[in-house]
Design a protein around this motif. Structure first.
Motif, PDB file in Angstrom:
ATOM      1  N   VAL A 243      13.215  17.190  32.462  1.00 43.35           N
ATOM      2  CA  VAL A 243      13.330  16.457  31.195  1.00 43.35           C
ATOM      3  C   VAL A 243      13.559  17.444  30.051  1.00 43.35           C
ATOM      4  O   VAL A 243      14.426  17.248  29.196  1.00 43.35           O
ATOM      5  CB  VAL A 243      12.076  15.595  30.933  1.00 43.35           C
ATOM      6  N   ALA A 244      12.799  18.536  30.037  1.00 44.41           N
ATOM      7  CA  ALA A 244      12.961  19.542  28.981  1.00 44.41           C
ATOM      8  C   ALA A 244      14.352  20.175  29.049  1.00 44.41           C
ATOM      9  O   ALA A 244      15.015  20.363  28.026  1.00 44.41           O
ATOM     10  CB  ALA A 244      11.881  20.615  29.114  1.00 44.41           C
ATOM     11  N   HIS A 245      14.811  20.483  30.247  1.00 42.71           N
ATOM     12  CA  HIS A 245      16.109  21.138  30.418  1.00 42.71           C
ATOM     13  C   HIS A 245      17.266  20.188  30.077  1.00 42.71           C
ATOM     14  O   HIS A 245      18.326  20.623  29.632  1.00 42.71           O
ATOM     15  CB  HIS A 245      16.241  21.642  31.860  1.00 42.71           C
ATOM     16  N   ALA A 246      17.046  18.885  30.285  1.00 40.97           N
ATOM     17  CA  ALA A 246      18.099  17.895  30.029  1.00 40.97           C
ATOM     18  C   ALA A 246      18.448  17.795  28.549  1.00 40.97           C
ATOM     19  O   ALA A 246      19.527  17.308  28.201  1.00 40.97           O
ATOM     20  CB  ALA A 246      17.679  16.526  30.552  1.00 40.97           C
ATOM     21  N   ALA A 247      17.560  18.285  27.688  1.00 40.51           N
ATOM     22  CA  ALA A 247      17.852  18.268  26.247  1.00 40.51           C
ATOM     23  C   ALA A 247      19.069  19.125  25.914  1.00 40.51           C
ATOM     24  O   ALA A 247      19.720  18.908  24.887  1.00 40.51           O
ATOM     25  CB  ALA A 247      16.632  18.752  25.458  1.00 40.51           C
ATOM     26  N   VAL A 248      19.396  20.075  26.784  1.00 43.19           N
ATOM     27  CA  VAL A 248      20.553  20.943  26.550  1.00 43.19           C
ATOM     28  C   VAL A 248      21.587  20.849  27.681  1.00 43.19           C
ATOM     29  O   VAL A 248      22.466  21.689  27.793  1.00 43.19           O
ATOM     30  CB  VAL A 248      20.122  22.427  26.350  1.00 43.19           C
ATOM     31  N   SER A 249      21.444  19.835  28.534  1.00 40.45           N
ATOM     32  CA  SER A 249      22.391  19.648  29.640  1.00 40.45           C
ATOM     33  C   SER A 249      22.776  18.178  29.730  1.00 40.45           C
ATOM     34  O   SER A 249      21.964  17.351  30.158  1.00 40.45           O
ATOM     35  CB  SER A 249      21.770  20.104  30.971  1.00 40.45           C
ATOM     36  N   GLU A 250      23.997  17.866  29.340  1.00 48.98           N
ATOM     37  CA  GLU A 250      24.444  16.468  29.358  1.00 48.98           C
ATOM     38  C   GLU A 250      24.472  15.911  30.775  1.00 48.98           C
ATOM     39  O   GLU A 250      24.175  14.740  30.992  1.00 48.98           O
ATOM     40  CB  GLU A 250      25.828  16.351  28.710  1.00 48.98           C
ATOM     41  N   GLN A 251      24.800  16.751  31.763  1.00 43.46           N
ATOM     42  CA  GLN A 251      24.840  16.277  33.151  1.00 43.46           C
ATOM     43  C   GLN A 251      23.455  15.830  33.611  1.00 43.46           C
ATOM     44  O   GLN A 251      23.314  14.768  34.222  1.00 43.46           O
ATOM     45  CB  GLN A 251      25.358  17.374  34.078  1.00 43.46           C
ATOM     46  N   LEU A 252      22.433  16.641  33.333  1.00 45.15           N
ATOM     47  CA  LEU A 252      21.071  16.267  33.713  1.00 45.15           C
ATOM     48  C   LEU A 252      20.610  15.058  32.912  1.00 45.15           C
ATOM     49  O   LEU A 252      19.958  14.151  33.444  1.00 45.15           O
ATOM     50  CB  LEU A 252      20.110  17.438  33.505  1.00 45.15           C
TER      51      LEU A 252
END
Length: 198
Positions: free
Chosen positions: A114-123
């Motif tokens: 969830v934290a990483h998805a803030a900077v990854s549109e794919q996630l």
């Protein structure tokens, strides 16, 4: 004759290795080399399954999202007979919030994604799809409970589902950082589910 390789099985093993590394040391610990070591395969084997690290992370998130959804459905089906609407709803909520002791590792991995998805549109796209499916499940459970007369018809199933989904996500984070205990989180979810009764 060359050895046959089950690529789907290998991809699943690699995804499990990704999740194990994240749970142990965070997203920063995921390198192709460490994933290969954790999965017990060569770096070449990892690279044949996934062209990039991002592709590997995406597959791992899709795998864990599927597992969480499957667990919610399994807990609903295992809730015994007769199955009250509140019991079904509470079991789904506990699975989605990852507040059972056996869910700890997945909660850690979920939080990292969830934290990483803030900077990854794919996630982020995978998470949006997962949230959408969870919302549909909760709305259906609430609507079904209203139809049977067990849950109050005063509330809109979609609105309640959105509230419950936000509640589960918040409790996952609060349990992970030690703000709430597992028992407290389960009690909050149960109290909210009971509050929807007719």
């Amino acid at each position: 004759m060359p050895k046959q390789v089950d690529y789907e099985d290998r991809r699943s093993r690699i995804a499990e290795a990704v999740c194990a590394l994240i749970a142990r040391s965070g997203m920063e610990s995921v390198s192709l080399r460490d994933v290969a070591t954790e999965a017990g395969v060569s770096m070449g084997a990892v690279q044949r399954c996934f062209r990039t690290k991002d592709e590997m992370l995406l597959f791992a998130l899709e795998s864990i999202s599927q597992r969480i959804g499957d667990r919610a459905k399994a807990r609903i089906e295992a809730s015994g007979t007769p199955r009250s609407a509140v019991t079904l709803l509470h079991r789904a909520l506990s699975a989605l919030a990852l507040v059972e002791p056996e869910d700890r590792t997945e909660a850690q991995v979920w939080g990292a994604f969830v934290a990483h998805a803030a900077v990854s549109e794919q996630l982020a796209a995978v998470l949006r799809e997962t949230y959408g499916k969870s919302h549909e499940l909760l709305a259906w459970l609430i609507g079904h409970g209203q139809e049977t007369g067990e849950l109050s018809p005063a509330s809109d199933p979609s609105t309640e589902a959105a509230t419950l989904l936000a509640l589960t996500e918040g409790l996952t984070a609060q349990v992970l950082v030690g703000h709430r205990t597992l028992g407290e989180a389960r009690e909050i979810l149960e109290r909210y589910a009971v509050g929807l009764t007719a």
